[in-house]
Design an enzyme around this catalytic site. Structure first.
Site, PDB file in Angstrom:
ATOM      1  N   ASN A   2       0.848  -1.203   0.000  1.00 56.09           N
ATOM      2  CA  ASN A   2       0.000   0.000   0.000  1.00 56.09           C
ATOM      3  C   ASN A   2       0.876   1.243   0.000  1.00 56.09           C
ATOM      4  OD1 ASN A   2       0.685  -0.697   2.722  1.00 56.09           O
ATOM      5  ND2 ASN A   2      -1.026   0.487   3.517  1.00 56.09           N
ATOM      6  N   GLU A  54       0.369   5.376   0.553  1.00 55.67           N
ATOM      7  CA  GLU A  54      -0.552   6.448   0.954  1.00 55.67           C
ATOM      8  C   GLU A  54      -0.043   7.797   0.455  1.00 55.67           C
ATOM      9  OE1 GLU A  54      -1.077   5.759   5.165  1.00 55.67           O
ATOM     10  OE2 GLU A  54      -2.241   3.942   4.758  1.00 55.67           O
ATOM     11  N   ASN A  55      -0.874   8.815   0.665  1.00 56.07           N
ATOM     12  CA  ASN A  55      -0.566  10.141   0.139  1.00 56.07           C
ATOM     13  C   ASN A  55      -1.115  11.198   1.078  1.00 56.07           C
ATOM     14  OD1 ASN A  55      -1.307  12.594  -1.720  1.00 56.07           O
ATOM     15  ND2 ASN A  55       0.125  11.373  -2.900  1.00 56.07           N
ATOM     16  N   ALA A  56      -0.407  12.314   1.181  1.00 53.76           N
ATOM     17  CA  ALA A  56      -0.833  13.398   2.066  1.00 53.76           C
ATOM     18  C   ALA A  56      -2.232  13.906   1.705  1.00 53.76           C
ATOM     19  CB  ALA A  56       0.176  14.545   2.009  1.00 53.76           C
ATOM     20  N   TYR A 113      -4.537  11.979   0.825  1.00 50.98           N
ATOM     21  CA  TYR A 113      -5.352  10.797   1.164  1.00 50.98           C
ATOM     22  C   TYR A 113      -5.903  10.008  -0.027  1.00 50.98           C
ATOM     23  CZ  TYR A 113      -5.203  11.980   6.164  1.00 50.98           C
ATOM     24  OH  TYR A 113      -4.788  12.239   7.435  1.00 50.98           O
ATOM     25  N   CYS A 143      -4.155   0.506  -2.456  1.00 53.95           N
ATOM     26  CA  CYS A 143      -3.967  -0.716  -1.668  1.00 53.95           C
ATOM     27  C   CYS A 143      -2.887  -1.600  -2.306  1.00 53.95           C
ATOM     28  CB  CYS A 143      -5.259  -1.521  -1.619  1.00 53.95           C
ATOM     29  SG  CYS A 143      -6.582  -0.758  -0.676  1.00 53.95           S
ATOM     30  N   GLU A 182      -3.035  -4.752  -2.969  1.00 60.23           N
ATOM     31  CA  GLU A 182      -3.568  -5.694  -3.954  1.00 60.23           C
ATOM     32  C   GLU A 182      -3.657  -5.048  -5.335  1.00 60.23           C
ATOM     33  OE1 GLU A 182      -4.718  -4.882  -1.024  1.00 60.23           O
ATOM     34  OE2 GLU A 182      -5.923  -6.447  -0.082  1.00 60.23           O
ATOM     35  N   CYS A 188     -10.201  -4.980   0.583  1.00 64.00           N
ATOM     36  CA  CYS A 188     -11.330  -4.024   0.619  1.00 64.00           C
ATOM     37  C   CYS A 188     -12.236  -4.274  -0.590  1.00 64.00           C
ATOM     38  CB  CYS A 188     -10.803  -2.582   0.632  1.00 64.00           C
ATOM     39  SG  CYS A 188     -10.272  -1.981  -0.980  1.00 64.00           S
ATOM     40  N   CYS A 219     -10.778  -3.374  -4.081  1.00 65.44           N
ATOM     41  CA  CYS A 219      -9.822  -4.367  -4.595  1.00 65.44           C
ATOM     42  C   CYS A 219     -10.539  -5.633  -5.061  1.00 65.44           C
ATOM     43  CB  CYS A 219      -8.776  -4.700  -3.531  1.00 65.44           C
ATOM     44  SG  CYS A 219      -7.602  -3.352  -3.278  1.00 65.44           S
TER      45      CYS A 219
HETATM   46  N1  THU Z   1      -5.151  -1.520   2.658  1.00 65.69           N
HETATM   47  C1  THU Z   1      -4.600  -2.353   1.727  1.00 65.69           C
HETATM   48  O1  THU Z   1      -3.556  -2.051   1.138  1.00 65.69           O
HETATM   49  N2  THU Z   1      -5.237  -3.516   1.467  1.00 65.69           N
HETATM   50  C2  THU Z   1      -6.318  -3.983   2.138  1.00 65.69           C
HETATM   51  O2  THU Z   1      -6.770  -5.075   1.867  1.00 65.69           O
HETATM   52  C3  THU Z   1      -6.922  -3.167   3.187  1.00 65.69           C
HETATM   53  C4  THU Z   1      -6.384  -1.802   3.351  1.00 65.69           C
HETATM   54  C5  THU Z   1      -4.437  -0.282   2.974  1.00 65.69           C
HETATM   55  C6  THU Z   1      -5.080   0.993   2.520  1.00 65.69           C
HETATM   56  C7  THU Z   1      -4.494   1.989   3.495  1.00 65.69           C
HETATM   57  O3  THU Z   1      -3.216   2.389   3.023  1.00 65.69           O
HETATM   58  C8  THU Z   1      -4.299   1.182   4.768  1.00 65.69           C
HETATM   59  O4  THU Z   1      -4.297  -0.175   4.376  1.00 65.69           O
HETATM   60  C9  THU Z   1      -5.372   1.427   5.807  1.00 65.69           C
HETATM   61  O5  THU Z   1      -6.637   1.261   5.278  1.00 65.69           O
END
Ligand code: THU
Length: 138
Positions: A42, A44-46, A48, A53, A55, A91, A94
């Protein structure tokens, strides 16, 4: 490639997680039908919403390389900097992206806590009554 090896690849991918906001680190390893493995973490970014993810990162990398035939994905996730203590299910977004490229009845989703503690589901189990390319005649 065994499930165990795929889980080990996901655990390794998790080391690359960029998750300074949630502090939740996820790794995924996608097995293509030709045996190639694509790893993702995963990011992330400032701002949001541009975050992605693990996957989808793995799936998009594979599709970019011309792969579209997938057999399985291993997923590991949990609080960053700590050993994984729970299963991390994909999620909804995904699951839907998997549905675009994978056969719901046969694509295997391996949720792992460690290489020897995992459970396996089909995409159909995690995304029942799904909408996919076939609904649009593809
Ligand atoms: N996240 C994933 O990369 N995969 C998942 O199956 C669930 C959530 C990440 C997204 C975010 O960066 C962090 O986990 C919290 O939600």
């Amino acid at each position: 490639m065994t499930d165990l090896e795929l889980v080990a690849a996901a655990i390794e991918a998790r080391e690359h997680s960029y998750s300074p906001y949630s502090h939740f680190a996820v790794g995924a390893a996608l097995l293509c039908s030709d045996g190639t493995v694509y790893r993702g973490c995963n990011m992330e970014n400032a701002a949001y919403s541009p975050g992605i993810c693990a996957e989808r990162a793995a799936i998009y990398k594979a599709v970019f390389d011309g792969q579209r035939d997938f057999a399985a994905i291993a997923i590991v996730g949990g609080p960053a900097g700590r050993p994984i203590s729970e299963l991390c299910a994909p999620c909804g977004v995904c699951r839907q992206v998997m549905r675009e490229f994978c056969d719901p009845a046969s694509f295997r989703i391996i949720l792992a806590q460690s290489p020897d503690a995992c459970e396996v589901h089909t995409l159909e189990e995690l995304l029942p009554l799904s909408f996919g390319p076939n609904n649009l005649g593809n």
